[in-house]
Design a protein around this motif. Sequence first.
Motif, PDB file in Angstrom:
ATOM      1  N   THR A 108       0.824  -1.213   0.000  1.00  0.00           N
ATOM      2  CA  THR A 108       0.000   0.000   0.000  1.00  0.00           C
ATOM      3  C   THR A 108       0.850   1.251   0.000  1.00  0.00           C
ATOM      4  N   THR A 109       1.914   1.274   0.795  1.00  0.00           N
ATOM      5  CA  THR A 109       2.740   2.475   0.890  1.00  0.00           C
ATOM      6  C   THR A 109       3.548   2.737  -0.373  1.00  0.00           C
ATOM      7  N   GLY A 110       3.596   1.760  -1.284  1.00  0.00           N
ATOM      8  CA  GLY A 110       4.300   1.958  -2.534  1.00  0.00           C
ATOM      9  C   GLY A 110       3.428   2.511  -3.645  1.00  0.00           C
ATOM     10  N   GLU A 111       2.129   2.595  -3.391  1.00  0.00           N
ATOM     11  CA  GLU A 111       1.205   3.070  -4.403  1.00  0.00           C
ATOM     12  C   GLU A 111       1.218   4.595  -4.472  1.00  0.00           C
ATOM     13  N   GLN A 112       1.012   5.121  -5.686  1.00  0.00           N
ATOM     14  CA  GLN A 112       0.998   6.567  -5.881  1.00  0.00           C
ATOM     15  C   GLN A 112      -0.111   7.218  -5.055  1.00  0.00           C
ATOM     16  N   ALA A 113      -1.258   6.531  -4.965  1.00  0.00           N
ATOM     17  CA  ALA A 113      -2.383   7.103  -4.219  1.00  0.00           C
ATOM     18  C   ALA A 113      -2.032   7.314  -2.749  1.00  0.00           C
ATOM     19  N   TRP A 114      -1.164   6.452  -2.203  1.00  0.00           N
ATOM     20  CA  TRP A 114      -0.811   6.593  -0.793  1.00  0.00           C
ATOM     21  C   TRP A 114      -0.055   7.883  -0.539  1.00  0.00           C
ATOM     22  N   ARG A 115       0.664   8.361  -1.552  1.00  0.00           N
ATOM     23  CA  ARG A 115       1.479   9.562  -1.371  1.00  0.00           C
ATOM     24  C   ARG A 115       0.623  10.829  -1.280  1.00  0.00           C
ATOM     25  N   THR A 116      -0.618  10.762  -1.789  1.00  0.00           N
ATOM     26  CA  THR A 116      -1.495  11.907  -1.628  1.00  0.00           C
ATOM     27  C   THR A 116      -1.870  12.031  -0.158  1.00  0.00           C
ATOM     28  N   LEU A 117      -1.944  13.243   0.308  1.00  0.00           N
ATOM     29  CA  LEU A 117      -2.256  13.550   1.711  1.00  0.00           C
ATOM     30  C   LEU A 117      -1.154  13.138   2.676  1.00  0.00           C
ATOM     31  N   ARG A 118      -0.023  12.698   2.171  1.00  0.00           N
ATOM     32  CA  ARG A 118       1.096  12.328   3.037  1.00  0.00           C
ATOM     33  C   ARG A 118       1.627  13.561   3.767  1.00  0.00           C
ATOM     34  N   ALA A 119       1.812  14.652   3.047  1.00  0.00           N
ATOM     35  CA  ALA A 119       2.352  15.862   3.666  1.00  0.00           C
ATOM     36  C   ALA A 119       1.405  16.386   4.737  1.00  0.00           C
ATOM     37  N   GLU A 120       0.102  16.391   4.437  1.00  0.00           N
ATOM     38  CA  GLU A 120      -0.872  16.868   5.413  1.00  0.00           C
ATOM     39  C   GLU A 120      -0.891  15.966   6.653  1.00  0.00           C
ATOM     40  N   SER A 121      -0.741  14.662   6.427  1.00  0.00           N
ATOM     41  CA  SER A 121      -0.744  13.723   7.549  1.00  0.00           C
ATOM     42  C   SER A 121       0.456  13.944   8.452  1.00  0.00           C
ATOM     43  N   MET A 122       1.618  14.183   7.878  1.00  0.00           N
ATOM     44  CA  MET A 122       2.791  14.433   8.696  1.00  0.00           C
ATOM     45  C   MET A 122       2.690  15.779   9.419  1.00  0.00           C
ATOM     46  N   THR A 123       2.006  16.740   8.807  1.00  0.00           N
ATOM     47  CA  THR A 123       1.739  17.987   9.513  1.00  0.00           C
ATOM     48  C   THR A 123       0.890  17.728  10.748  1.00  0.00           C
ATOM     49  N   MET A 124      -0.093  16.842  10.636  1.00  0.00           N
ATOM     50  CA  MET A 124      -0.925  16.470  11.784  1.00  0.00           C
ATOM     51  C   MET A 124      -0.088  15.822  12.879  1.00  0.00           C
ATOM     52  N   VAL A 125       0.872  14.994  12.492  1.00  0.00           N
ATOM     53  CA  VAL A 125       1.755  14.350  13.468  1.00  0.00           C
ATOM     54  C   VAL A 125       2.576  15.409  14.199  1.00  0.00           C
ATOM     55  N   ARG A 126       3.174  16.328  13.450  1.00  0.00           N
ATOM     56  CA  ARG A 126       4.003  17.371  14.066  1.00  0.00           C
ATOM     57  C   ARG A 126       3.156  18.292  14.949  1.00  0.00           C
ATOM     58  N   GLN A 127       1.937  18.585  14.510  1.00  0.00           N
ATOM     59  CA  GLN A 127       1.069  19.443  15.314  1.00  0.00           C
ATOM     60  C   GLN A 127       0.662  18.751  16.617  1.00  0.00           C
ATOM     61  N   ARG A 128       0.452  17.449  16.570  1.00  0.00           N
ATOM     62  CA  ARG A 128       0.103  16.727  17.785  1.00  0.00           C
ATOM     63  C   ARG A 128       1.258  16.779  18.784  1.00  0.00           C
ATOM     64  N   LEU A 129       2.468  16.578  18.286  1.00  0.00           N
ATOM     65  CA  LEU A 129       3.630  16.640  19.159  1.00  0.00           C
ATOM     66  C   LEU A 129       3.801  18.035  19.741  1.00  0.00           C
ATOM     67  N   ALA A 130       3.647  19.046  18.905  1.00  0.00           N
ATOM     68  CA  ALA A 130       3.787  20.425  19.392  1.00  0.00           C
ATOM     69  C   ALA A 130       2.742  20.736  20.463  1.00  0.00           C
ATOM     70  N   ALA A 131       1.520  20.257  20.275  1.00  0.00           N
ATOM     71  CA  ALA A 131       0.462  20.518  21.243  1.00  0.00           C
ATOM     72  C   ALA A 131       0.743  19.826  22.571  1.00  0.00           C
ATOM     73  N   LEU A 132       1.253  18.609  22.514  1.00  0.00           N
ATOM     74  CA  LEU A 132       1.608  17.895  23.740  1.00  0.00           C
ATOM     75  C   LEU A 132       2.650  18.682  24.532  1.00  0.00           C
ATOM     76  N   ARG A 133       3.609  19.232  23.821  1.00  0.00           N
ATOM     77  CA  ARG A 133       4.676  19.978  24.497  1.00  0.00           C
ATOM     78  C   ARG A 133       4.192  21.310  25.020  1.00  0.00           C
ATOM     79  N   GLU A 134       3.352  21.982  24.260  1.00  0.00           N
ATOM     80  CA  GLU A 134       2.833  23.282  24.694  1.00  0.00           C
ATOM     81  C   GLU A 134       1.991  23.142  25.948  1.00  0.00           C
ATOM     82  N   LEU A 135       1.215  22.058  26.016  1.00  0.00           N
ATOM     83  CA  LEU A 135       0.337  21.846  27.165  1.00  0.00           C
ATOM     84  C   LEU A 135       1.082  21.253  28.363  1.00  0.00           C
ATOM     85  N   GLY A 136       2.273  20.716  28.121  1.00  0.00           N
ATOM     86  CA  GLY A 136       3.049  20.106  29.190  1.00  0.00           C
ATOM     87  C   GLY A 136       2.365  18.884  29.802  1.00  0.00           C
TER      88      GLY A 136
END
Length: 247
Positions: free
Chosen positions: A214-242
Amino acid sequence: MPLLSVLTAAHAGRADLLARAGESVAAQQLPEGWRLEWIVQEDGPSSSLAPVVERFPFALHSAHGEQLGIATTRNLALTRVDGELVHVLDSDDELLPNAVSVAVEAFDAYPAVHWVAAQADDLLPDDSRRSFALEYPAGYVEPGKINEFTVDRGEPPIHCAGLTMRTRTVRALGGWAANPRSEDSALFVALAELTPGYITSEVTWLHRLHTAQTTGEQAWRTLRAESMTMVRQRLAALRELGLELDA
């Protein structure tokens, strides 16, 4: 007797590979006093994998009858997990016989940890193996420490398909995130930010590379950047809230 649950999300096109995954679970050299179960949740409108799963007496199959995606499928499987530890096994990957024992030994040696990440080899289409180096040092990992790497590179330095985790912690964190991609990374950054873990140096599982991946398919690459932004935002929120998690 303590129980470890192996959790697998699968779909109808993976029957042959799922059988090999099951054989690898059956070959586990369990630590003394431990037992395991294999929880397989089938994603999709039909139910066709039960005959494969029923070959294994320690396995339980369920199909939810609609296409919901891997995160929801894993979370549905999690509702049926009885083990105090849960190990993720993708339907196209395989465990080496030492996988469960190495993970359990790490939990025994470091009682405070909530997760253990294992090293893998790539399993190539001709069934040969290719090793690759760890991107983060093996050993005990303090809460938040590994996420410094995540901040710098944008994603975690471990393969989340080889995680063994405390079941109650996974449930407390809401299971796998509803991201269209990288749902396991979103879970892991929260897990690693709030709890200590351990990375093993031993190779205990095989990450299969194949044309239907699945991860090798072209369709999987769509929304990949947005998904990683969600990951980074979750981490940032955890740190901001302590936020902190008491064991």
